[in-house]
Design a protein around this motif. Structure first.
Motif, PDB file in Angstrom:
ATOM      1  N   GLY A 157      -8.671   6.443  -0.950  1.00 28.03           N
ATOM      2  CA  GLY A 157      -9.927   5.621  -1.309  1.00 28.03           C
ATOM      3  C   GLY A 157      -9.420   4.757  -2.467  1.00 28.03           C
ATOM      4  N   ALA A 216      -7.307  -6.529   6.821  1.00 28.06           N
ATOM      5  CA  ALA A 216      -7.187  -6.060   5.366  1.00 28.06           C
ATOM      6  C   ALA A 216      -8.720  -6.118   4.863  1.00 28.06           C
ATOM      7  N   ALA A 273      -7.612   1.681  -1.035  1.00 28.04           N
ATOM      8  CA  ALA A 273      -8.842   0.773  -0.415  1.00 28.04           C
ATOM      9  C   ALA A 273      -9.643   0.136  -1.210  1.00 28.04           C
ATOM     10  N   ASP A 274     -10.225   0.627  -2.141  1.00 27.65           N
ATOM     11  CA  ASP A 274     -10.861   0.168  -3.325  1.00 27.65           C
ATOM     12  C   ASP A 274     -10.301  -1.029  -4.156  1.00 27.65           C
ATOM     13  N   ALA A 278     -10.502  -2.906   6.821  1.00 29.73           N
ATOM     14  CA  ALA A 278     -10.156  -1.484   6.786  1.00 29.73           C
ATOM     15  C   ALA A 278     -10.882  -0.666   5.931  1.00 29.73           C
ATOM     16  N   HIS A 279     -11.701  -1.150   4.869  1.00 27.53           N
ATOM     17  CA  HIS A 279     -12.175  -0.332   3.973  1.00 27.53           C
ATOM     18  C   HIS A 279     -13.526   0.500   4.763  1.00 27.53           C
ATOM     19  N   ASP A 329      -3.857   6.079   3.007  1.00 28.01           N
ATOM     20  CA  ASP A 329      -5.165   5.875   3.245  1.00 28.01           C
ATOM     21  C   ASP A 329      -6.408   6.406   1.863  1.00 28.01           C
ATOM     22  N   ARG A 386      -7.599  -2.912  -2.840  1.00 28.30           N
ATOM     23  CA  ARG A 386      -7.623  -4.078  -2.209  1.00 28.30           C
ATOM     24  C   ARG A 386      -8.914  -4.705  -1.863  1.00 28.30           C
ATOM     25  N   ALA A 387      -9.981  -4.178  -1.806  1.00 26.25           N
ATOM     26  CA  ALA A 387     -11.267  -4.890  -1.382  1.00 26.25           C
ATOM     27  C   ALA A 387     -11.375  -5.650  -2.863  1.00 26.25           C
ATOM     28  N   ARG A 400       0.817  -1.144   0.028  1.00 25.88           N
ATOM     29  CA  ARG A 400       0.138  -0.100  -0.047  1.00 25.88           C
ATOM     30  C   ARG A 400       0.913   1.193  -0.127  1.00 25.88           C
TER      31      ARG A 400
END
Length: 378
Positions: free
Chosen positions: A286, A318, A289-290, A321-322, A284, A292-293, A272
């Motif tokens: 978005g 993991a 995060a998107d 965290a979103h 952090d 990784r999701a 990351r």
């Protein structure tokens, strides 16, 4: 006979009558004999015999103080676990942090304390384990009013459950005798298990179910990734240890510079931060995060399509965290899975404490498998 030493953990729900009755009391407490008979399907005579033995062993309490005096007829005495006489001790050894825990026989954490797994690069595996086990023994000593029944350890890498030795590539440990060292500091039976299997065992053994059924997929992702299978009432433990999903090929998007990368290489902190530096965005952001999701959702969908489980449980930072929780993971999972029946991804019931619960499940597995034998031989 159970004596101090390393004992391979069998991570399953016990089927012996004493185990079935103990589990019914644990789940339904305060419970009455008639209730336990109905919950277990055992005969009233069998239930009464097991309760008598469990009370005599100190695992179960008869609790007349919980009676409702307004009832009509002969009072029925409720039963609960005796949570004050015994305890278990455990270690969850992570790549950076190790949790030292004490729990009662119902799996309730009495104390949890986090320490560094290794203190500096000069501390080798054996020295680190000596320090961790010594710390756990000191912690257990604070609970001198309780008898420690068992010690459990949950750790990543390659675990030999029969000997308790551990090879952990990330920590650069090779054949470290964790079980032997732990037994030397805590002279009780000791069990060592791979940590994702142990976390899955917490879901199975400590969740409060009477009769789990079906196949479940347990998926963990933090700095490392892992998967375990729950088959009806047992964690599947292959003879040669669990397989690995660390190298599962994924499309990382902005999380890596290559179009295909191993799953474990793109879900952690280092990936990351590297991606944030390349894109010129905060850690952090978005978009990170998107991505990784999406990667996690697609990876879970791939394993779902292979195994076709009845349930999927996920754990690890993991997944949580979103900002929108599991919703983006679920959306990516739904889009990627080729099976035509919907399946909801559910989070672990232990939340952020699932690593702490893992060694507790390992330590309690023998007690939940054959409680009277453990007490008789301790």
């Amino acid at each position: 006979m159970v004596t101090p030493g390393v004992v391979a953990a069998h991570l399953r729900v016990g089927s012996a009558p004493s185990a079935v009755v103990l589990n019914a009391i644990r789940v339904g407490a305060p419970a009455f004999r008639e209730q336990i008979t109905g919950m277990t399907g055992l005969s009233a005579a069998t239930v009464n015999r097991q309760i008598t033995a469990l009370v005599e062993s100190g695992l179960v309490d008869e609790r007349p103080d919980l009676l409702d005096s307004r009832g009509v007829g002969r009072p029925k005495i409720p039963l609960t676990l005796d949570r004050d006489r015994y305890c278990v001790a455990g270690l969850h050894i992570g790549a950076r942090r190790t949790a030292l825990v004490i729990a009662d026989i119902g799996g309730r954490l009495l104390y949890s304390h986090a320490v560094r797994t290794q203190e500096g690069r000069d501390e080798d595996g054996a020295a680190a384990v000596e320090r961790l086990c010594r710390g756990l023994a000191e912690l257990a000593g604070r609970f001198s009013g309780r008898q420690v029944l068992w010690a459990g350890a949950a750790v990543g890498g390659v675990v030999d459950p029969a000997s308790g030795t551990v090879t952990h590539p990330i920590l650069h440990w090779s054949q470290v005798p964790l079980g032997e060292i732990l037994c030397r500091h805590l002279p009780v039976p000791v069990s060592v298990a791979e940590h994702v299997q142990a976390m899955a065992a917490a879901e199975l053994l400590l969740d409060g179910q009477i009769a789990p059924a079906g196949a479940g997929l347990f998926f963990y992702a933090r700095e490392t990734v892992g998967m375990a299978l729950i088959l009806d009432d047992e964690i599947y433990q292959p003879v040669h240890g669990p397989g690995s999903i660390a190298g599962l090929p994924v499309a990382p998007g902005v999380l890596a510079e290559s179009p295909i990368a191993p799953l474990q290489s793109v879900i952690g902190t280092a990936a990351r931060k590297a991606a944030a530096a390349r894109l010129g965005v905060p850690d952090d952001a978005g978009v990170l995060a998107d991505e990784r999701a999406r990667v996690l959702g697609e990876a879970v969908a791939l394993m779902r399509d292979v195994i076709n489980p009845d349930a999927i449980i996920v754990a690890g930072e993991a997944f949580g965290a979103h900002p929108r929780g599991l919703a983006p993971v679920q959306a990516a999972f739904d889009a990627a899975s080729s099976l035509d029946w919907p399946l909801e991804i559910v989070p672990t019931k232990f939340g952020l404490h699932v690593p702490d619960s893992a060694p507790v499940a390992v330590a309690l597995a023998a007690l939940y498998g054959d409680p009277l034998a453990v007490i008789r031989d301790c």
